[in-house]
Design a protein around this motif. Sequence first.
Motif, PDB file in Angstrom:
ATOM      1  N   VAL A 136       0.877  -1.183   0.000  1.00 60.44           N
ATOM      2  CA  VAL A 136       0.000   0.000   0.000  1.00 60.44           C
ATOM      3  C   VAL A 136       0.909   1.227   0.000  1.00 60.44           C
ATOM      4  CG1 VAL A 136      -1.915   1.192   1.116  1.00 60.44           C
ATOM      5  CG2 VAL A 136      -1.672  -1.301   1.368  1.00 60.44           C
ATOM      6  N   PRO A 137       1.290   1.714  -1.188  1.00 56.45           N
ATOM      7  CA  PRO A 137       2.273   2.806  -1.277  1.00 56.45           C
ATOM      8  C   PRO A 137       1.860   4.065  -0.506  1.00 56.45           C
ATOM      9  CG  PRO A 137       1.880   1.827  -3.436  1.00 56.45           C
ATOM     10  CD  PRO A 137       0.839   1.271  -2.522  1.00 56.45           C
ATOM     11  N   ARG A 138       0.563   4.309  -0.413  1.00 56.24           N
ATOM     12  CA  ARG A 138       0.086   5.543   0.215  1.00 56.24           C
ATOM     13  C   ARG A 138      -0.451   5.298   1.632  1.00 56.24           C
ATOM     14  NH1 ARG A 138      -3.823   8.309  -4.140  1.00 56.24           N
ATOM     15  NH2 ARG A 138      -3.473  10.131  -2.795  1.00 56.24           N
ATOM     16  N   LEU A 139       0.067   4.272   2.274  1.00 61.21           N
ATOM     17  CA  LEU A 139      -0.421   3.876   3.592  1.00 61.21           C
ATOM     18  C   LEU A 139      -0.346   5.021   4.602  1.00 61.21           C
ATOM     19  CD1 LEU A 139      -1.422   1.557   5.452  1.00 61.21           C
ATOM     20  CD2 LEU A 139       0.986   1.050   5.922  1.00 61.21           C
ATOM     21  N   ASN A 140       0.748   5.773   4.587  1.00 55.40           N
ATOM     22  CA  ASN A 140       0.948   6.845   5.563  1.00 55.40           C
ATOM     23  C   ASN A 140       0.703   8.238   4.995  1.00 55.40           C
ATOM     24  OD1 ASN A 140       1.807   5.336   7.939  1.00 55.40           O
ATOM     25  ND2 ASN A 140       3.589   4.758   6.719  1.00 55.40           N
ATOM     26  N   GLU A 141       0.177   8.290   3.788  1.00 56.05           N
ATOM     27  CA  GLU A 141      -0.077   9.591   3.161  1.00 56.05           C
ATOM     28  C   GLU A 141      -1.409  10.158   3.644  1.00 56.05           C
ATOM     29  OE1 GLU A 141      -1.080  11.195  -1.287  1.00 56.05           O
ATOM     30  OE2 GLU A 141       0.520   9.702  -1.082  1.00 56.05           O
ATOM     31  N   PRO A 142      -1.409  11.409   4.101  1.00 56.68           N
ATOM     32  CA  PRO A 142      -2.682  11.997   4.550  1.00 56.68           C
ATOM     33  C   PRO A 142      -3.652  12.163   3.387  1.00 56.68           C
ATOM     34  CG  PRO A 142      -0.799  13.266   5.337  1.00 56.68           C
ATOM     35  CD  PRO A 142      -0.275  12.312   4.310  1.00 56.68           C
ATOM     36  N   GLY A 143      -4.911  11.840   3.635  1.00 52.82           N
ATOM     37  CA  GLY A 143      -5.959  12.084   2.659  1.00 52.82           C
ATOM     38  C   GLY A 143      -6.615  13.427   2.943  1.00 52.82           C
ATOM     39  N   TYR A 144      -7.882  13.525   2.610  1.00 54.59           N
ATOM     40  CA  TYR A 144      -8.606  14.755   2.892  1.00 54.59           C
ATOM     41  C   TYR A 144      -8.700  14.966   4.405  1.00 54.59           C
ATOM     42  CZ  TYR A 144      -9.877  14.534  -2.037  1.00 54.59           C
ATOM     43  OH  TYR A 144      -9.823  14.466  -3.396  1.00 54.59           O
ATOM     44  N   TYR A 145      -8.743  16.246   4.804  1.00 57.10           N
ATOM     45  CA  TYR A 145      -8.766  16.626   6.219  1.00 57.10           C
ATOM     46  C   TYR A 145      -7.531  16.108   6.946  1.00 57.10           C
ATOM     47  CZ  TYR A 145     -13.626  17.478   4.956  1.00 57.10           C
ATOM     48  OH  TYR A 145     -14.772  17.918   4.322  1.00 57.10           O
ATOM     49  N   ALA A 146      -6.417  15.961   6.202  1.00 56.77           N
ATOM     50  CA  ALA A 146      -5.127  15.527   6.768  1.00 56.77           C
ATOM     51  C   ALA A 146      -5.270  14.238   7.562  1.00 56.77           C
ATOM     52  CB  ALA A 146      -4.543  16.634   7.642  1.00 56.77           C
ATOM     53  N   THR A 147      -6.091  13.318   7.058  1.00 57.66           N
ATOM     54  CA  THR A 147      -6.374  12.075   7.772  1.00 57.66           C
ATOM     55  C   THR A 147      -5.669  10.899   7.112  1.00 57.66           C
ATOM     56  OG1 THR A 147      -8.542  12.891   8.453  1.00 57.66           O
ATOM     57  CG2 THR A 147      -8.219  10.508   8.513  1.00 57.66           C
ATOM     58  N   THR A 148      -4.870  10.164   7.891  1.00 53.78           N
ATOM     59  CA  THR A 148      -4.248   8.933   7.404  1.00 53.78           C
ATOM     60  C   THR A 148      -5.149   7.749   7.761  1.00 53.78           C
ATOM     61  OG1 THR A 148      -3.043   8.506   9.455  1.00 53.78           O
ATOM     62  CG2 THR A 148      -1.972   9.922   7.822  1.00 53.78           C
TER      63      THR A 148
END
Length: 337
Positions: A138-150
């Motif tokens: 999961v390359p984006r495992l620790n990348e924040p999504g919307y609302y800076a939520t991981t």
Amino acid sequence: MEALKVLTILNWILIGLYGSWVLYVLLGLSRPSGDAATQGLGVGFASIGAFILILFLGLNLLPYTIPKVLIMILMLMPGLFILSRLSDHYFTSLERNQVAAARDNGSLYFDDKPRRDLAAALAAADTTRLRQLLQQPVPRLNEPGYYATTLLDFAGEKAATTKNITQLMACLKLLIDHGATIQGTDPQQVPTHFRVCKQGPAILLKWFLNKGADPNFRPEGGSPILFEVMRYGDDRLEKVRVLLERGADPNAVMVDDETTYEASYSPLMYAAREQLWDICQLLLKEGANPDYRTPKGDDLKQLMARHAELYADVDDTPPAYTVFKKLLESHTKSRPE
């Protein structure tokens, strides 16, 4: 002529409905209820309604098209307005429900399928499905999504607000074991344990601290987590205890914000300000400095005196305050001159 006749009949129907409403209001006013001002206001509205009804009756008797069309428009306007408001309410509620559902299953925060699938498994507390999904990178495992939520943030917030905390903590462990980090990739991002420390139980905070979370974390321009757990929520005493056991500084001060009354307060002063006397006892025992004074000159003695006066006024002193006061006096006497 045929159209005029149809229009006249429709108007009589609308006038009849409007007249029934005016009659209902008048009958309601005949029953004594409310004060004189309310009664007077009701009579005023009813009088206006009766005048409009008589006006519509007269206009509809005229053999002209324009007055009848005018009556039709004026009679339909309230209904159209109500219909418009109901429509707006329906679509607003629909949108609100869609957002709530997206927040609940995590799709609100993540725009890619792998993380949405993981979020759905977390929302369902499905450890089997989560374990299967984590078998793939999961390359984006620790990348924040919307609302800076991981993903870990999402799982932590779920664990903080659910009764099924055992399953959610198992999900948290799976994420950590597969590379999820409490801090995330952005150093400016608020770590998961800080996000969930207020609404979550003490056991959840303890779990994060055991996994390496910083007990002294302070967001940029904010106050340390020790203050955060004292603001509100359950288990405040236990959360403070857990943080102190893991190395939280009992003398870390709040942010120096001149707009707040508690600027530069110490943990002990803040707890006293909020009348958290059990926490005051714990902080003092763990090394909090009772002599600290803020740049403005505020200190613990002033807070204690203020509360003592308040308790004296109501003749009701909390036992925990008395215990802390005695502990503070004992602490002061035991210190070398």
